[in-house]
Scaffold this motif. Structure first.
Motif, mmCIF file in Angstrom:
data_model
loop_
_atom_site.group_PDB
_atom_site.id
_atom_site.type_symbol
_atom_site.label_atom_id
_atom_site.label_comp_id
_atom_site.label_asym_id
_atom_site.label_seq_id
_atom_site.Cartn_x
_atom_site.Cartn_y
_atom_site.Cartn_z
ATOM 1 N N LYS A 1 3.219 11.055 -5.611
ATOM 2 C CA LYS A 1 3.439 9.859 -6.445
ATOM 3 C C LYS A 1 4.694 10.135 -7.264
ATOM 4 C CE LYS A 1 0.771 8.490 -10.095
ATOM 5 N NZ LYS A 1 -0.493 8.072 -10.694
ATOM 6 N N GLN B 1 7.335 3.029 -9.506
ATOM 7 C CA GLN B 1 6.491 4.082 -8.935
ATOM 8 C C GLN B 1 6.471 3.905 -7.421
ATOM 9 O OE1 GLN B 1 2.546 4.826 -10.658
ATOM 10 N NE2 GLN B 1 1.737 3.841 -8.838
ATOM 11 N N ILE B 2 6.694 4.987 -6.695
ATOM 12 C CA ILE B 2 6.529 4.878 -5.251
ATOM 13 C C ILE B 2 5.618 5.998 -4.738
ATOM 14 C CG2 ILE B 2 8.749 3.728 -4.785
ATOM 15 C CD1 ILE B 2 9.811 6.398 -3.775
ATOM 16 N N ILE B 3 4.950 5.695 -3.640
ATOM 17 C CA ILE B 3 4.127 6.711 -2.982
ATOM 18 C C ILE B 3 4.883 7.105 -1.716
ATOM 19 C CG2 ILE B 3 1.875 7.199 -1.925
ATOM 20 C CD1 ILE B 3 1.730 6.545 -4.896
ATOM 21 N N GLU C 1 -0.410 1.579 -6.222
ATOM 22 C CA GLU C 1 0.663 0.680 -5.795
ATOM 23 C C GLU C 1 1.959 1.458 -5.563
ATOM 24 O OE1 GLU C 1 2.624 -3.656 -6.655
ATOM 25 O OE2 GLU C 1 1.716 -2.606 -8.347
ATOM 26 N N SER C 2 2.629 1.124 -4.451
ATOM 27 C CA SER C 2 3.934 1.723 -4.169
ATOM 28 C C SER C 2 4.972 0.614 -4.202
ATOM 29 C CB SER C 2 3.906 2.388 -2.794
ATOM 30 O OG SER C 2 5.165 2.969 -2.557
ATOM 31 N N MET D 1 10.345 2.162 -1.046
ATOM 32 C CA MET D 1 10.165 3.223 -0.053
ATOM 33 C C MET D 1 11.430 4.064 0.004
ATOM 34 S SD MET D 1 9.194 2.635 3.925
ATOM 35 C CE MET D 1 10.798 2.519 4.659
#
Ligand code: MSP
Length: 651
Positions: free
Chosen positions: A576, A587-589, A621-622, A625
């Motif tokens: 994360k 925030q990105i996964i 939540e992402s 990318m």
């Protein structure tokens, strides 16, 4: 007032530790020094180019013991490896110093004694955390780990607590003198960012420096107190004065000291920009003009080093592509100062596009035409026309710029200018179409002129290339039937129209054969050196499914900087990441945890698609990318080779 022009030039590389065989990182510094030395010789200066090996200290003692050798035996073996590589790379050093040589040992002892007698060195007791690998006490602001140890911030290894009687150098007494010196000589450290780093470090206050060890046997004994050996950095830095005659050849010393430029890597800047000038001030020597600190060659974003096991073997690359190709790549790819990332793709691309195409083709085509049309001996030439004059004018401008850039150590810029000129020559040939003139008997003299112009250009460009690519430069002159050698001509004597083929012009094969990337990578793998897999090549055969530029433009690609990173619990692959996109944070996964730890990514920058529809991954939540290549199931993120403001558009 008449400006005093210095007639000598003294350039040094660091002296390399003999616990490691030479790799691309070492080759880089030495190649820079060689190019500068060769250029300065062309200007008519008397040059002294020094390199060598740093053979004392705990690190060498330890490695030798591990190998069952004496430190001297280890040094003797590794020195051969360095000398071999330098020979293969055409390194034109004037002297290779070894710190175990008698004159050096005596010189260091003499300076030590002088500083002791005058009170700049005193005896005390030292306790501190010492990193054996870096040969260095850790600075006191490194905090203790939970297990009660300190970790060396340079190499990540555990440090050991040492207390010992020690001699100290009174570094604290030189703080103001150093600051005054930096102020008066703002170009002492280059590039400029590093000068600022040094100044702010010195401003924070300098402590006296422990410069002897009782725990180390393999070192220069302190005069009259041999249970102490002299700290390896005090010993090593003085190589720059002992090698050119301090204490054994006053005339040589007077003609070359102070050094014009010490080339070093950024990891050893403090030793050269703070300790070294302070030692010199204390001993009453003049200070060097410049300490130029270059960046690191990275492999997969990590500094290449033996301990990380990610070094590239220069021998393999030289055998495959030639010494000049490696010299060119390393000097062209990055300005001295920035880090560079060595990739096989990048290397092969540079060689194929710059050396095989731009330079190699030009030489091969022009020489072949001279042989085919005139049997290698040009007849009477037509008068110069406007296009010819333009070409000659362009040449003069290039030459002047390149000389200035070499003087300023801007080697990659100098090469850029030479390549810009090669493209002008290629265009000149395309515009003047000698292959058409060859079919027009009435235009023989014009044809001869066009080829002569191209040959003069090639001769001139290869002269300018000589400091960086000496073998190629000499070879091109020979092929052109030029009886002189590039190194035999001073920069001030070089004239565009001074080309007189004393011999015959020869036909040549490609001077830089193209390298096949896949073959290069698979041979690298066989040679046991880390390499990246070849990209898919089957794609060429498939029919392309094109998108329009408008479609591409819809993608909002941006530079993102990681400000926080953690693993997603219960997963092997996911991290994360909190990222800074300039105007906002998101925030990105990302599925990169098998390749990168959260710490690896902290403060790193990469490209994200910012307008990808948000998705929920594992309940989180992402909002975007990141871009990465997938290599055998592992995500490899392309990083930038310099810092970029977060939010910068990528297009
Ligand atoms: N012995 C000391 C220098 C003493 S000079 C009075 C030393 N030796 S070293 O062998 O560890 O490193 C020598 C040089 O090689 C340093 O300038 C260092 O920055 C450089 N490099 C080592 N690895 C490197 C890269 N991966 N990339 C570029 N240069 C690097 O320090």
């Amino acid at each position: 007032m008449e400006e005093k022009v210095k007639k000598t030039f003294y350039v040094t590389t660091p002296i390399y530790y003999v616990n490691d065989v030479p790799h691309i990182g070492h080759a880089y510094t030495t190649i820079i020094a060689d190019a500068l030395a060769r250029y300065q010789r062309l200007t008519g200066k008397k040059v002294f180019f020094l390199t060598g090996t740093d053979e004392h200290g705990q690190k060498i003692e330890k490695t030798a013991a591990e190998k069952g050798l004496s430190p001297q035996q280890l040094a003797d073996q590794v020195v051969v490896r360095f000398k071999d590589l330098w020979q293969k790379l055409n390194i034109s050093y004037d002297y290779f110093i070894r710190t175990t040589e008698k004159f050096h040992v005596e010189g260091v002892q003499k300076i030590f004694k002088k500083l002791l007698d005058q009170g700049d060195i005193y005896k005390g007791s030292y306790q501190g955390w010492y990193c054996v690998s870096e040969e260095n006490f850790l600075s006191e602001d490194v905090s203790l780990e939970p297990d009660g140890y300190k970790i060396c911030p340079e190499c990540g290894r555990k440090a050991v607590l040492l207390q010992e009687e020690s001699y100290f150098f009174r570094l604290s007494a030189y703080q103001q003198a150093l600051l005054d010196f930096y102020e008066a000589h703002p170009r002492f450290v280059r590039p400029p960012g590093r000068m600022n780093e040094v100044i702010s470090f010195v401003r924070q206050g300098l402590k006296d420096l422990s410069i002897t060890r009782t725990s180390v046997k393999w070192g220069i004994p302190v005069p009259d107190d041999p249970k102490h050996t002299i700290y390896v950095w005090f010993d090593a830095l003085h190589n720059y004065v002992t090698a050119i005659g301090y204490d054994w050849n006053p005339e040589l010393f007077a003609s070359f000291w102070p050094a014009d430029i010490h080339l070093i890597g950024k990891d050893i800047l403090r030793f050269h920009a703070i300790f070294w000038p302070a030692f010199l001030m204390a001993a009453g020597f003049d200070l060097p003009a410049t300490v130029y600190s270059h960046g690191w060659w990275l492999k997969d974003e990590a500094k290449m080093s033996k301990s990380r096991g990610n070094v590239l073997d220069p021998h393999f690359i030289i055998d495959k592509a030639g010494a000049d190709a490696l010299r060119y790549f390393l000097l062209r790819e990055i300005p001295i100062g920035l880090d560079g990332s060595f990739s096989h793709q990048g290397f092969v691309h540079r060689i194929n596009s710059d050396l095989a195409n731009d330079l190699g083709n030009l030489v091969q085509r022009t020489l072949t035409m001279a042989v085919n049309y005139f049997e290698g001996q040009l007849p009477a030439l037509a008068e110069e026309n406007e296009a010819d004059r333009e070409l000659a004018k362009h040449w003069t401008e290039t030459k002047n710029k390149v000389y200035d850039l070499y003087d300023d150590q801007a080697l990659n810029r100098a090469l850029e200018e030479i390549w810009f000129f090669l493209n002008v020559v290629n265009k000149y040939l395309a515009d003047n179409e000698p292959w058409k003139l060859a079919n027009q008997p009435e235009n023989r003299a014009r044809l001869a002129r066009v080829l002569y112009q191209a040959l003069c250009s090639i001769r001139g460009a290869s002269y300018l290339l000589y400091p960086v690519m000496p073998e190629t430069s000499v070879k091109i002159w020979e092929l052109m039937g030029e009886k002189r050698k590039p190194a035999g001509l001073l920069t001030s004597d070089l004239d565009f129209y001074d080309y007189q083929p004393g011999g015959k012009i020869s036909r040549t094969k490609a001077i830089f054969p193209r390298i096949d990337l896949n073959e290069f990578i698979s041979e690298t793998n066989k040679s046991g050196v880390v390499a990246q897999p070849a990209p898919e090549t089957g794609a060429k055969e498939k029919k392309m499914d094109y998108i329009t530029y408008e479609e591409f433009k819809k993608m909002d690609l941006k530079v993102a900087k990681v400000i926080a990173a953690e693993r997603v619990e219960g997963t092997k692959k996911l991290l994360k990441l909190q990222i800074d996109l300039g105007s906002e944070q998101r925030q990105i996964i990302a599925g990169v945890a098998e390749t990168y730890s959260p710490e690896d990514l902290l403060n790193k920058e990469f490209i994200v698609i910012a307008n990808l529809q948000p998705a929920v991954i594992r309940g989180i939540e992402s909002q975007g990318m990141l871009l990465a290549a997938e290599v055998e199931g592992l995500a490899i993120i392309p990083f930038f080779n310099r810092e970029i403001p977060p939010g910068t558009r990528v297009k």
